[in-house]
Design a protein around this motif. Structure first.
Motif, PDB file in Angstrom:
ATOM      1  N   UNK A   1     -33.103  -6.049 -21.978  1.00 29.82           N
ATOM      2  CA  UNK A   1     -33.585  -6.631 -23.232  1.00 29.82           C
ATOM      3  C   UNK A   1     -33.684  -5.573 -24.322  1.00 29.82           C
ATOM      4  N   UNK A   2     -34.132  -4.380 -23.976  1.00 27.98           N
ATOM      5  CA  UNK A   2     -34.278  -3.328 -24.988  1.00 27.98           C
ATOM      6  C   UNK A   2     -32.923  -2.905 -25.539  1.00 27.98           C
ATOM      7  N   UNK A   3     -31.916  -2.823 -24.676  1.00 27.35           N
ATOM      8  CA  UNK A   3     -30.585  -2.455 -25.160  1.00 27.35           C
ATOM      9  C   UNK A   3     -30.058  -3.519 -26.124  1.00 27.35           C
ATOM     10  N   UNK A   4     -30.231  -4.789 -25.786  1.00 30.08           N
ATOM     11  CA  UNK A   4     -29.783  -5.855 -26.682  1.00 30.08           C
ATOM     12  C   UNK A   4     -30.565  -5.826 -27.991  1.00 30.08           C
ATOM     13  N   UNK A   5     -31.869  -5.601 -27.900  1.00 29.97           N
ATOM     14  CA  UNK A   5     -32.699  -5.539 -29.108  1.00 29.97           C
ATOM     15  C   UNK A   5     -32.271  -4.389 -30.008  1.00 29.97           C
ATOM     16  N   UNK A   6     -31.927  -3.265 -29.411  1.00 25.79           N
ATOM     17  CA  UNK A   6     -31.483  -2.120 -30.199  1.00 25.79           C
ATOM     18  C   UNK A   6     -30.218  -2.443 -30.986  1.00 25.79           C
TER      19      UNK A   6
ATOM     20  N   UNK B   1     -27.196 -14.506 -31.438  1.00 25.38           N
ATOM     21  CA  UNK B   1     -28.039 -13.989 -30.356  1.00 25.38           C
ATOM     22  C   UNK B   1     -28.653 -15.132 -29.557  1.00 25.38           C
ATOM     23  N   UNK B   2     -29.130 -16.154 -30.266  1.00 24.27           N
ATOM     24  CA  UNK B   2     -29.710 -17.303 -29.575  1.00 24.27           C
ATOM     25  C   UNK B   2     -28.707 -18.035 -28.701  1.00 24.27           C
ATOM     26  N   UNK B   3     -27.490 -18.197 -29.211  1.00 24.01           N
ATOM     27  CA  UNK B   3     -26.445 -18.834 -28.409  1.00 24.01           C
ATOM     28  C   UNK B   3     -26.132 -18.010 -27.164  1.00 24.01           C
ATOM     29  N   UNK B   4     -26.178 -16.693 -27.299  1.00 26.49           N
ATOM     30  CA  UNK B   4     -25.913 -15.829 -26.150  1.00 26.49           C
ATOM     31  C   UNK B   4     -26.999 -15.973 -25.088  1.00 26.49           C
ATOM     32  N   UNK B   5     -28.243 -16.138 -25.526  1.00 19.08           N
ATOM     33  CA  UNK B   5     -29.339 -16.347 -24.567  1.00 19.08           C
ATOM     34  C   UNK B   5     -29.102 -17.643 -23.791  1.00 19.08           C
ATOM     35  N   UNK B   6     -28.701 -18.701 -24.507  1.00 19.34           N
ATOM     36  CA  UNK B   6     -28.404 -19.972 -23.840  1.00 19.34           C
ATOM     37  C   UNK B   6     -27.212 -19.834 -22.898  1.00 19.34           C
TER      38      UNK B   6
ATOM     39  N   UNK C   1     -26.288 -17.119 -21.392  1.00 18.07           N
ATOM     40  CA  UNK C   1     -26.734 -16.337 -20.238  1.00 18.07           C
ATOM     41  C   UNK C   1     -27.476 -17.221 -19.244  1.00 18.07           C
ATOM     42  N   UNK C   2     -28.299 -18.121 -19.784  1.00 22.41           N
ATOM     43  CA  UNK C   2     -29.011 -19.057 -18.905  1.00 22.41           C
ATOM     44  C   UNK C   2     -28.014 -19.951 -18.162  1.00 22.41           C
ATOM     45  N   UNK C   3     -26.951 -20.361 -18.863  1.00 16.02           N
ATOM     46  CA  UNK C   3     -25.927 -21.182 -18.213  1.00 16.02           C
ATOM     47  C   UNK C   3     -25.225 -20.402 -17.110  1.00 16.02           C
ATOM     48  N   UNK C   4     -24.949 -19.117 -17.370  1.00 19.65           N
ATOM     49  CA  UNK C   4     -24.326 -18.269 -16.346  1.00 19.65           C
ATOM     50  C   UNK C   4     -25.228 -18.170 -15.123  1.00 19.65           C
ATOM     51  N   UNK C   5     -26.532 -17.989 -15.361  1.00 22.76           N
ATOM     52  CA  UNK C   5     -27.477 -17.906 -14.245  1.00 22.76           C
ATOM     53  C   UNK C   5     -27.487 -19.193 -13.436  1.00 22.76           C
ATOM     54  N   UNK C   6     -27.442 -20.335 -14.145  1.00 25.53           N
ATOM     55  CA  UNK C   6     -27.453 -21.623 -13.457  1.00 25.53           C
ATOM     56  C   UNK C   6     -26.186 -21.804 -12.625  1.00 25.53           C
TER      57      UNK C   6
ATOM     58  N   UNK D   1     -27.411 -10.373 -20.676  1.00 29.13           N
ATOM     59  CA  UNK D   1     -27.853 -11.524 -19.891  1.00 29.13           C
ATOM     60  C   UNK D   1     -27.108 -11.644 -18.578  1.00 29.13           C
ATOM     61  N   UNK D   2     -25.790 -11.454 -18.617  1.00 28.98           N
ATOM     62  CA  UNK D   2     -24.995 -11.532 -17.396  1.00 28.98           C
ATOM     63  C   UNK D   2     -25.377 -10.413 -16.427  1.00 28.98           C
ATOM     64  N   UNK D   3     -25.573  -9.202 -16.948  1.00 30.49           N
ATOM     65  CA  UNK D   3     -25.977  -8.093 -16.073  1.00 30.49           C
ATOM     66  C   UNK D   3     -27.340  -8.368 -15.451  1.00 30.49           C
TER      67      UNK D   3
END
Length: 310
Positions: free
Chosen positions: A13-18, A43-48, A50-55, A131-133
């Motif tokens: 999260x810190x790397x993405x925030x940076x 960024x918000x779409x990427x979070x979604x 990432x959640x899809x990748x996790x699912x 998110x994928x990592x």
């Protein structure tokens, strides 16, 4: 697992925030705040995503057993993200050169639509990569039960700590002069991009897709040196070093986690990792130096042309 989840979410999260924070700060500095909402949307779409990748990883791809095959996705994202970062570094260097004259004449620097779209896309990709990592790492520490890792208090605290540290970092940048800000940010992004490329090379070698010019007697990829005594890559490497030698390294493994994520640090790099890292750095630095030299020559030639015309 709580501590491991904390380290994972904090680092990712810190790397993405940076990176996203750098883009937002850049847009604010040049007066192009109208693009910030699109960067945040990416960024918000990427979070979604990432959640899809996790699912998908949890349900369709049978979790932990599929990690090896999903490394191809990680390799692709690492290389593409490094390429976008490099483009952004070159773009920012051009804007910085033009900005000096624009500020002196009190005209606002205009950001092209193509450049802004590049930033939006990069904010999406860099967040998706983290998110994928995170999905990969959570699958590893939980034996494939990603939901269990996500629900731990460590994961939540890691995200909170990353946002808190990011807030402190970007509040401090407000006092930095504009020219110094862009030079420092450009150099930092350069190190991050080099680290991404090296991480991709390391994964390729781990998967035996590429070999090495230096191998051990047993056929394993050899290493140029081992700095575990100075800075282990991970607390696990630190524990192994203590168990093997009975001594503690000079710096803790927690520091190695961040240096590896942000700068591509490796306690024991292969020949290819070492050479590619420095080759990339020297190549991009040479290109930037060339661009600065040409910009300086054009600046010196402009007054002379004006005088001659007059």
């Amino acid at each position: 697992m709580n501590v491991q989840a904390f380290l994972i979410t904090f680092r990712e999260a810190f790397e993405a925030i940076l990176i996203v924070g750098i883009i937002v700060t850049y847009l604010k500095r040049i007066g192009q705040t109208r693009w910030i909402k699109w960067v945040l949307a990416g960024t918000g779409l990427a979070v979604l995503a990432s959640a899809a990748v996790a699912l998908i990883f949890q349900i369709v791809l049978t979790g932990y057993a599929a990690i090896g095959s999903q490394n191809y996705l990680r390799i692709g994202i690492l290389f593409v993200s490094a390429g976008l970062l490099t483009h952004m570094i070159l773009f920012m260097s051009k804007q910085t050169a033009n900005m000096r004259g624009a500020l002196e004449s009190k005209f606002a620097l205009l950001l092209t639509a193509g450049g802004a779209l590049n930033m939006v896309f990069h904010s999406f990709l860099v967040t998706l990569r983290e998110g994928v990592e995170t999905v990969f790492f959570f699958a590893a520490i939980s034996g494939g039960d990603i939901g269990k890792a996500l629900q731990s208090w460590g994961a939540l605290l890691g995200i909170v700590a990353a946002f808190a540290l990011g807030h402190v970092v970007f509040r401090s940048t407000r006092k930095i002069p504009l020219g110094s800000f862009f030079r420092a940010i450009g150099f930092f992004l350069l190190l991050v991009a080099a680290g991404l490329i090296v991480q991709a090379v390391a994964v390729l070698q781990d998967m035996r897709i590429i070999g090495s010019v230096y191998t051990t007697a047993g056929g394993e990829i050899g290493h140029l040196y081992n700095l575990a005594w100075l800075l282990p890559e991970h607390p696990i490497d630190e524990a192994h070093y203590i168990a093997d030698t009975g001594q503690h390294p000079l710096l803790p493994g927690q520091m190695g986690v961040f240096f590896k994520a942000f700068l591509g640090y490796s306690q024991s790099p292969s020949v290819e990792e070492f050479l590619i890292y420095w080759l990339y750095l020297f190549t991009v630095l040479a290109v930037l130096a060339r661009k600065r030299k040409l910009a300086a020559q054009n600046t010196e030639a402009a007054p002379a042309t004006s005088i001659h015309t007059a």
